[in-house]
Design an enzyme around this catalytic site. Structure first.
Site, short mmCIF file in Angstrom:
data_model
loop_
_atom_site.label_atom_id
_atom_site.label_comp_id
_atom_site.label_asym_id
_atom_site.label_seq_id
_atom_site.Cartn_x
_atom_site.Cartn_y
_atom_site.Cartn_z
N HIS A 34 0.83 -1.20 0.00
CA HIS A 34 0.00 0.00 0.00
C HIS A 34 0.87 1.26 0.00
O HIS A 34 1.54 1.55 0.99
CB HIS A 34 -0.88 -0.04 1.25
CG HIS A 34 -1.83 1.09 1.40
ND1 HIS A 34 -1.73 2.02 2.41
CD2 HIS A 34 -2.91 1.45 0.68
CE1 HIS A 34 -2.72 2.89 2.33
NE2 HIS A 34 -3.46 2.57 1.28
N GLU A 61 1.37 -0.62 -5.05
CA GLU A 61 0.23 0.25 -5.33
C GLU A 61 0.64 1.71 -5.51
O GLU A 61 0.94 2.39 -4.52
CB GLU A 61 -0.79 0.20 -4.18
CG GLU A 61 -2.07 0.96 -4.52
CD GLU A 61 -2.68 1.74 -3.38
OE1 GLU A 61 -1.98 2.03 -2.41
OE2 GLU A 61 -3.87 2.07 -3.49
N ASP A 63 -0.89 5.24 -6.07
CA ASP A 63 -2.04 6.14 -6.26
C ASP A 63 -1.56 7.20 -7.25
O ASP A 63 -0.41 7.63 -7.18
CB ASP A 63 -2.43 6.81 -4.94
CG ASP A 63 -2.97 5.84 -3.91
OD1 ASP A 63 -3.70 4.92 -4.29
OD2 ASP A 63 -2.67 6.02 -2.72
N HIS A 76 -0.84 10.21 -3.01
CA HIS A 76 -2.15 9.76 -2.54
C HIS A 76 -3.25 10.77 -2.82
O HIS A 76 -4.40 10.41 -3.02
CB HIS A 76 -2.10 9.48 -1.03
CG HIS A 76 -3.40 9.05 -0.46
ND1 HIS A 76 -4.23 9.89 0.23
CD2 HIS A 76 -4.04 7.86 -0.52
CE1 HIS A 76 -5.32 9.24 0.60
NE2 HIS A 76 -5.24 8.01 0.15
N GLU A 170 -4.18 3.21 -8.70
CA GLU A 170 -5.48 3.82 -8.39
C GLU A 170 -5.51 5.23 -8.98
O GLU A 170 -4.59 6.02 -8.73
CB GLU A 170 -5.70 3.91 -6.88
CG GLU A 170 -7.05 4.58 -6.56
CD GLU A 170 -7.28 4.86 -5.09
OE1 GLU A 170 -6.50 4.38 -4.24
OE2 GLU A 170 -8.25 5.60 -4.80
#
Ligand code: G3P
Ligand code: CA
Length: 345
Positions: A34, A61, A63, A76, A170
């Site tokens: 994450h 991951e 973002d 993020h 993401e």
């Protein structure tokens, strides 16, 4: 010398171990780093991703947000004062502004107001210095990476380790960026395709809290899509939308028309007493994988019975929390501490 039966036995074994079934067992939970190994390095830096890969994470991951000149970078959120040194940079003092982001007035510095060259001059900082003081030793050491740099790191680490490493991007605030004239989904698909990621079996999941980009993506790509689900509220691009409604049986069935999985807040999968809710079973019945977020080792992020002492920044029983999630039947977990979760597995 090996007899004919032995040769056949070896051939069958080899075929089995090469088969997709054993290569990716249905029961194994994927470990998604994450924002990288963000428990041990400032989040969304190449150092955080690199460490996560070295620790054995299956996926990293990023973002993603957009720069003024239309480049996807790993942060993020588009407001960057919490994770960079922008607030201390005199040359950017006049970029501080207030604007509505997803329905809320926010004050700070926003990626869409910086060119990539300007962003490259910033240095990443630890988001939670009180919770993770050791990470502040890395403040100022790393920059803000582009998606292209994250992909290049993955390719380099694959070459180095001989291991396949997945990407779990993401898109953040896509409706906000669309209103500014940016097509985040289009840019992401183009970059992924150029890097060789466009088939369903490629190790990529595309995730969003918003709904429209995923519905739009479905006919555009074979890559797997994941609808993120928060514990409260609803998608900002669906007027009156509610995540609670989206995880009803009818809601899950609707998600299954455009996505391959859901990414719920882990509190929707295990209740306050640690017992599993119905969500995983219902999602599986709809044909959806379940990848929960976010598993962190500090007491502050664990239920009381898995904490160790009073210090909220101290390490609690993350293995115990992982065991509860595994027993609930999850297919994957986002974690700030990939090494701990891999050890627990
Ligand atoms: O994307 C899964 C999880 O990361 C969602 O929460 O806010 O950390 O992006 P957030
Ligand atoms: Ca995320």
């Amino acid at each position: 010398m090996e007899g004919r039966a032995g040769v056949i036995f070896r051939a069958v074994l080899a075929a089995l171990f090469m088969s997709p079934i054993l290569a990716s067992p249905v029961q194994a939970q994927i470990v998604i780093a994450h924002r990288g190994a963000s428990g041990e390095r400032p989040e969304h830096t190449l150092a955080a991703y690199d460490l996560a890969i070295d620790q054995g994470a299956d996926y990293i991951e990023p973002d993603l947000v957009m720069t003024k000149d239309g480049v996807l970078v790993a942060r993020h959120e588009n407001e960057i004062s919490g994770t960079t040194d922008v607030a201390s940079r005199a040359e950017f003092a006049d970029r501080r502004t207030t604007k509505p982001i997803d329905g809320q007035e926010l004050t700070g510095w926003f990626t869409e107001d910086f060119t990539l060259a300007e962003l490259r001059s910033l240095r990443a900082r630890e988001r939670m210095p009180e919770m993770r003081p050791a990470n502040t030793a890395y403040d100022g050491q790393f920059g803000v990476p582009t998606l292209g740099e994250v992909i290049a790191l993955v390719k380099a680490k694959e070459a180095e380790t001989g291991r396949r490493i997945g990407l779990y991007p993401e898109i953040k605030h896509p409706a906000h960026f669309q209103a500014l004239g940016f097509d985040m989904l289009g840019a992401l698909l183009q970059e992924l395709s150029a890097a060789g990621y466009d088939r369903r079996e490629d190790p990529v999941f595309i995730q969003s809290f918003e709904v429209a980009p995923l519905i739009r993506a479905r006919p555009l790509t074979e890559l797997r899509l994941v609808q993120l689900i928060a514990a409260q509220g609803g998608p900002v691009d669906v007027e009156g939308g509610s995540y609670r409604q989206m995880i009803t049986v009818a809601g899950l069935s609707r998600i299954a028309t455009y996505a391959d999985g859901i990414g719920p807040d882990l509190r929707l999968v295990i209740g306050p007493d640690g017992a599993p809710t119905e969500l995983v079973g219902q999602a599986h019945a709809a044909g959806l994988a379940v990848h929960v977020w976010t598993l962190r080792r500090e007491n502050a992020f664990l239920p009381e019975d898995l904490r160790s002492g009073e210090d909220l920044a101290a390490t609690g029983d993350i293995a115990g929390q992982f065991a509860r999630l595994r027993d609930a039947g999850i297919d994957g977990v986002f974690t700030d501490n990939p090494a701990d979760v891999i050890a627990a597995k």
